[in-house]
Design a protein around this motif. Structure first.
Motif, short mmCIF file in Angstrom:
data_model
loop_
_atom_site.label_atom_id
_atom_site.label_comp_id
_atom_site.label_asym_id
_atom_site.label_seq_id
_atom_site.Cartn_x
_atom_site.Cartn_y
_atom_site.Cartn_z
N GLU A 159 -7.15 -2.46 -4.39
CA GLU A 159 -7.35 -1.61 -3.44
C GLU A 159 -6.99 -2.06 -1.97
O GLU A 159 -6.21 -1.40 -1.18
CB GLU A 159 -8.65 -0.64 -3.52
N SER A 206 -3.11 -3.42 -1.45
CA SER A 206 -2.61 -2.27 -1.21
C SER A 206 -2.58 -1.63 0.15
O SER A 206 -1.50 -1.35 0.61
CB SER A 206 -2.90 -1.34 -2.40
N GLU A 260 0.88 -4.75 -10.28
CA GLU A 260 0.05 -3.59 -9.75
C GLU A 260 0.03 -3.15 -8.31
O GLU A 260 0.17 -1.99 -7.94
CB GLU A 260 -1.26 -3.85 -10.35
N GLN A 313 1.13 0.27 -6.61
CA GLN A 313 0.70 0.94 -5.81
C GLN A 313 1.22 1.26 -4.22
O GLN A 313 1.00 2.31 -3.93
CB GLN A 313 -0.77 0.18 -5.14
#
Length: 230
Positions: A178, A181, A222, A226
């Motif tokens: 999180e 990103s 990933e 994102q």
């Protein structure tokens, strides 16, 4: 003798004929249409650029606890960070400790270093805990002592881990995903700009993701996903 008369002829002023007026009107109308089209195109281009810029500025929602270190020469020298060109991921190498434990260690370095011939210089912009909390230690406009020569153009993230393998648990991993990103979108970075401490200095950090290259590549994939999905 005959008288000679000089006759002054007045030059007649030619008035434009009907064809001339029509031609002139066509030219003026064409110029007006051209100007209008150019104005419309400029407006559309400017509006599109503005919308694109506004879209880029929309950042993901993220919860960060701001616990800045006290300014000091060992962990927060308040040196300006140049343009951000990357994000560096680290692991704390202190199994079982949480984000505030590591943040406080950085903050206490002036005291810890007292009397040492070889003092420690260390810090990180963020520390992610084993319960997923994200603690910010250094303002993003300042360098952290984390990644040697890349201190001046990268944001550093330390991650806590439960055991000596250095593998991040699920909540820490998700919080890292999180945060990275968020930083990539904020600074217009790509997954290729996300690196390990190992990629800078050769140090085995973050340990698990150096020993398991496939897991690091999965993480980068990933991140890329994102970024694309915002």
């Amino acid at each position: 003798m005959s008288n000679r008369y000089h006759v002054r002829r007045r030059r007649s002023r030619r008035t434009p004929g009907r064809k001339g007026l029509i031609r002139c009107a066509i030219v003026i109308s064409g110029a007006a249409v051209f100007i209008i089209i150019v104005c419309i195109l400029v407006s559309l281009f400017t509006q599109g650029k503005k919308i694109k810029e506004e879209k880029k500025k929309v950042l993901p929602q993220i919860t960060i606890q701001t616990k800045l270190l006290e300014p000091n020469k060992f962990s927060r020298p308040q040196i300006k960070l140049n343009k951000v060109k990357g994000v560096v991921v680290h692991y704390t190498a202190n199994p079982g400790t949480d984000a505030m434990d590591n943040r406080n260690y950085f903050n206490n370095l002036p005291r810890i270093n007292q009397g040492k011939k070889n003092p420690t210089y260390a810090s990180s912009h963020f520390v992610i805990g084993i319960t997923g909390e994200i603690v910010q230690c250094i303002p993003l406009e300042e360098i952290a002592y984390a990644s040697k020569e890349r201190n001046y153009d990268t944001i550093s993230i330390e991650c806590c881990h439960p055991d000596k393998t250095g593998k991040f648990n699920e909540v820490t991993y998700r919080a890292l995903l999180e945060l990275v990103s968020y930083l990539c979108i904020r600074y217009d970075l790509g997954a290729e700009d996300v690196i390990r401490h190992y990629d800078v200095t050769g140090k085995l950090c973050p340990l698990y993701y150096v020993k398991h290259e496939d897991k690091w590549n999965e993480f980068l994939a990933e991140i890329e996903n994102q970024i694309k999905n915002g």
